[in-house]
Scaffold this motif. Structure first.
Motif, mmCIF file in Angstrom:
data_model
loop_
_atom_site.group_PDB
_atom_site.id
_atom_site.type_symbol
_atom_site.label_atom_id
_atom_site.label_comp_id
_atom_site.label_asym_id
_atom_site.label_seq_id
_atom_site.Cartn_x
_atom_site.Cartn_y
_atom_site.Cartn_z
ATOM 1 N N GLU A 1 4.600 -21.469 -28.335
ATOM 2 C CA GLU A 1 4.572 -22.920 -28.506
ATOM 3 C C GLU A 1 5.004 -23.315 -29.917
ATOM 4 O OE1 GLU A 1 0.937 -24.095 -25.495
ATOM 5 O OE2 GLU A 1 0.447 -23.323 -27.491
ATOM 6 N N LEU A 2 4.544 -22.575 -30.899
ATOM 7 C CA LEU A 2 4.886 -22.883 -32.287
ATOM 8 C C LEU A 2 6.396 -22.738 -32.510
ATOM 9 C CD1 LEU A 2 3.325 -23.784 -34.787
ATOM 10 C CD2 LEU A 2 3.189 -21.384 -35.468
ATOM 11 N N ARG A 3 6.986 -21.760 -31.857
ATOM 12 C CA ARG A 3 8.434 -21.560 -31.945
ATOM 13 C C ARG A 3 9.168 -22.766 -31.345
ATOM 14 N NH1 ARG A 3 9.139 -16.494 -29.363
ATOM 15 N NH2 ARG A 3 8.375 -15.571 -31.267
ATOM 16 N N ILE A 4 8.681 -23.280 -30.223
ATOM 17 C CA ILE A 4 9.294 -24.450 -29.578
ATOM 18 C C ILE A 4 9.179 -25.675 -30.489
ATOM 19 C CG2 ILE A 4 9.023 -26.091 -27.658
ATOM 20 C CD1 ILE A 4 8.111 -23.604 -25.966
ATOM 21 N N VAL A 5 7.997 -25.882 -31.056
ATOM 22 C CA VAL A 5 7.784 -27.008 -31.968
ATOM 23 C C VAL A 5 8.691 -26.866 -33.193
ATOM 24 C CG1 VAL A 5 6.112 -28.099 -33.525
ATOM 25 C CG2 VAL A 5 5.432 -27.487 -31.192
ATOM 26 N N GLY A 6 8.743 -25.679 -33.757
ATOM 27 C CA GLY A 6 9.589 -25.441 -34.930
ATOM 28 C C GLY A 6 11.050 -25.722 -34.646
ATOM 29 N N ARG A 7 11.528 -25.258 -33.500
ATOM 30 C CA ARG A 7 12.933 -25.486 -33.134
ATOM 31 C C ARG A 7 13.218 -26.980 -33.021
ATOM 32 N NH1 ARG A 7 17.385 -23.581 -34.116
ATOM 33 N NH2 ARG A 7 16.393 -21.575 -33.950
ATOM 34 N N ARG A 8 12.307 -27.723 -32.394
ATOM 35 C CA ARG A 8 12.503 -29.176 -32.247
ATOM 36 C C ARG A 8 12.512 -29.861 -33.609
ATOM 37 N NH1 ARG A 8 11.737 -33.179 -28.185
ATOM 38 N NH2 ARG A 8 12.410 -35.104 -29.145
ATOM 39 N N LEU A 9 11.609 -29.450 -34.496
ATOM 40 C CA LEU A 9 11.563 -30.032 -35.838
ATOM 41 C C LEU A 9 12.831 -29.699 -36.628
ATOM 42 C CD1 LEU A 9 7.840 -29.250 -36.678
ATOM 43 C CD2 LEU A 9 8.817 -31.498 -36.128
ATOM 44 N N PHE A 10 13.315 -28.488 -36.468
ATOM 45 C CA PHE A 10 14.541 -28.067 -37.154
ATOM 46 C C PHE A 10 15.734 -28.870 -36.638
ATOM 47 C CE2 PHE A 10 18.270 -25.240 -37.412
ATOM 48 C CZ PHE A 10 18.319 -25.049 -38.785
ATOM 49 N N GLU A 11 15.835 -29.004 -35.325
ATOM 50 C CA GLU A 11 16.939 -29.763 -34.726
ATOM 51 C C GLU A 11 16.880 -31.239 -35.093
ATOM 52 O OE1 GLU A 11 16.542 -28.731 -30.603
ATOM 53 O OE2 GLU A 11 17.556 -26.793 -30.901
ATOM 54 N N SER A 12 15.676 -31.740 -35.401
ATOM 55 C CA SER A 12 15.500 -33.134 -35.819
ATOM 56 C C SER A 12 15.640 -33.295 -37.335
ATOM 57 C CB SER A 12 14.123 -33.644 -35.383
ATOM 58 O OG SER A 12 13.995 -33.597 -33.990
ATOM 59 N N ASN A 13 15.984 -32.210 -38.021
ATOM 60 C CA ASN A 13 16.140 -32.202 -39.488
ATOM 61 C C ASN A 13 14.849 -32.530 -40.222
ATOM 62 O OD1 ASN A 13 18.938 -31.495 -39.524
ATOM 63 N ND2 ASN A 13 19.397 -33.604 -38.903
ATOM 64 N N VAL A 14 13.719 -32.224 -39.624
ATOM 65 C CA VAL A 14 12.425 -32.429 -40.272
ATOM 66 C C VAL A 14 12.095 -31.232 -41.156
ATOM 67 C CG1 VAL A 14 9.938 -32.717 -39.855
ATOM 68 C CG2 VAL A 14 11.597 -33.946 -38.444
ATOM 69 N N ILE A 15 12.510 -30.033 -40.716
ATOM 70 C CA ILE A 15 12.293 -28.822 -41.512
ATOM 71 C C ILE A 15 13.618 -28.090 -41.695
ATOM 72 C CG2 ILE A 15 9.878 -28.518 -40.819
ATOM 73 C CD1 ILE A 15 10.810 -26.339 -38.841
ATOM 74 N N ASN A 16 13.656 -27.236 -42.724
ATOM 75 C CA ASN A 16 14.840 -26.421 -42.960
ATOM 76 C C ASN A 16 14.640 -25.025 -42.366
ATOM 77 O OD1 ASN A 16 13.205 -24.988 -44.752
ATOM 78 N ND2 ASN A 16 14.113 -25.901 -46.574
ATOM 79 N N SER A 17 15.611 -24.156 -42.546
ATOM 80 C CA SER A 17 15.547 -22.823 -41.944
ATOM 81 C C SER A 17 14.412 -21.980 -42.516
ATOM 82 C CB SER A 17 16.879 -22.098 -42.108
ATOM 83 O OG SER A 17 17.212 -21.955 -43.475
ATOM 84 N N ARG A 18 14.047 -22.192 -43.774
ATOM 85 C CA ARG A 18 12.935 -21.436 -44.369
ATOM 86 C C ARG A 18 11.607 -21.830 -43.710
ATOM 87 N NH1 ARG A 18 14.371 -17.010 -47.488
ATOM 88 N NH2 ARG A 18 16.085 -17.602 -48.824
ATOM 89 N N ALA A 19 11.401 -23.115 -43.503
ATOM 90 C CA ALA A 19 10.181 -23.572 -42.839
ATOM 91 C C ALA A 19 10.194 -23.151 -41.373
ATOM 92 C CB ALA A 19 10.033 -25.084 -42.968
ATOM 93 N N LEU A 20 11.367 -23.187 -40.750
ATOM 94 C CA LEU A 20 11.491 -22.751 -39.361
ATOM 95 C C LEU A 20 11.029 -21.303 -39.217
ATOM 96 C CD1 LEU A 20 12.405 -23.091 -36.418
ATOM 97 C CD2 LEU A 20 14.727 -22.496 -37.179
ATOM 98 N N LEU A 21 11.285 -20.483 -40.209
ATOM 99 C CA LEU A 21 10.853 -19.092 -40.178
ATOM 100 C C LEU A 21 9.334 -18.991 -40.024
ATOM 101 C CD1 LEU A 21 11.635 -16.101 -40.427
ATOM 102 C CD2 LEU A 21 11.399 -16.346 -42.901
ATOM 103 N N MET A 22 8.597 -19.819 -40.747
ATOM 104 C CA MET A 22 7.130 -19.811 -40.624
ATOM 105 C C MET A 22 6.707 -20.143 -39.191
ATOM 106 S SD MET A 22 5.151 -19.689 -43.752
ATOM 107 C CE MET A 22 3.762 -20.632 -43.287
ATOM 108 N N PHE A 23 7.356 -21.128 -38.610
ATOM 109 C CA PHE A 23 7.029 -21.520 -37.242
ATOM 110 C C PHE A 23 7.400 -20.394 -36.267
ATOM 111 C CE2 PHE A 23 6.829 -25.637 -39.201
ATOM 112 C CZ PHE A 23 5.992 -26.392 -38.400
ATOM 113 N N SER A 24 8.538 -19.767 -36.472
ATOM 114 C CA SER A 24 9.027 -18.734 -35.560
ATOM 115 C C SER A 24 8.223 -17.440 -35.633
ATOM 116 C CB SER A 24 10.493 -18.418 -35.856
ATOM 117 O OG SER A 24 11.280 -19.556 -35.664
ATOM 118 N N GLU A 25 7.737 -17.114 -36.810
ATOM 119 C CA GLU A 25 6.973 -15.869 -36.979
ATOM 120 C C GLU A 25 5.593 -15.943 -36.335
ATOM 121 O OE1 GLU A 25 8.597 -14.145 -41.216
ATOM 122 O OE2 GLU A 25 6.959 -15.595 -41.237
ATOM 123 N N GLY A 26 5.052 -17.135 -36.248
ATOM 124 C CA GLY A 26 3.715 -17.273 -35.691
ATOM 125 C C GLY A 26 2.726 -16.419 -36.459
ATOM 126 N N ILE A 27 1.950 -15.656 -35.756
ATOM 127 C CA ILE A 27 0.914 -14.836 -36.358
ATOM 128 C C ILE A 27 1.491 -13.560 -36.986
ATOM 129 C CG2 ILE A 27 0.187 -13.440 -34.381
ATOM 130 C CD1 ILE A 27 -2.270 -15.462 -36.363
#
Length: 158
Positions: A69-95
């Motif tokens: 779920e966190l990966r899905i949220v991160g991808r949506r935020l990245f595509e909406s230009n809310v976060i950059n690729s570095r922040a997306l990494l935090m979302f994608s890595e999860g735990i």
């Protein structure tokens, strides 16, 4: 690293992942309680964008969310230009758990992303303070800024 007969070595990629020390944490220095400040943090000034994101996020609880779920949220935020690729990494890595093949196991295990992001950031800051040479290396400041951004956003979403 495992040593096999004949001097060969075999490394394992397995990792239990990050152990959250304070899994009940709901509030930290990034917590935002006012909707307007949350929208500013998310850089969503356009009413339609806010409504779309709210609709998308209504089914996600940042205090009980899985890596999938966190990966899905991160991808949506990245595509909406809310976060950059570095922040997306935090979302994608999860735990950050890995099996012995380097894949993320247990994608659907729930955890508190607010606590996770905050604790990882605090530990990274502490690590950089103890290792100033690494903190000054290429990409270190950018990585830390991505972690800060991920913390701002995860708290604004909560």
């Amino acid at each position: 690293m495992l040593v096999i007969s004949g001097g060969q070595t075999l490394s394992t990629l397995a990792s239990p992942g990050y152990i959250i020390k304070n899994p009940e944490q709901m509030v930290n220095k990034f917590t935002i309680t006012e909707e307007e400040k949350a929208a500013d943090t998310l850089e969503l000034w356009h009413h339609e964008k806010i409504s779309e994101l709210k609709t998308f996020l209504k089914d996600y609880d940042m205090t009980s969310i899985s890596t999938s779920e966190l990966r899905i949220v991160g991808r949506r935020l990245f595509e909406s230009n809310v976060i950059n690729s570095r922040a997306l990494l935090m979302f994608s890595e999860g735990i950050k758990a890995l099996d012995n093949k380097g894949r993320q196991p247990n994608h659907d295990v729930k955890f508190n992303a607010i606590a996770l992001f905050n604790e990882r950031l605090e530990e990274q800051i502490d690590f950089f303070e103890k290792n100033p040479r690494i903190a000054r290396s290429d990409g270190a400041a950018d990585y830390l800024q991505g972690m800060v951004r991920a913390n701002h956003v995860i708290n604004a979403l909560a």
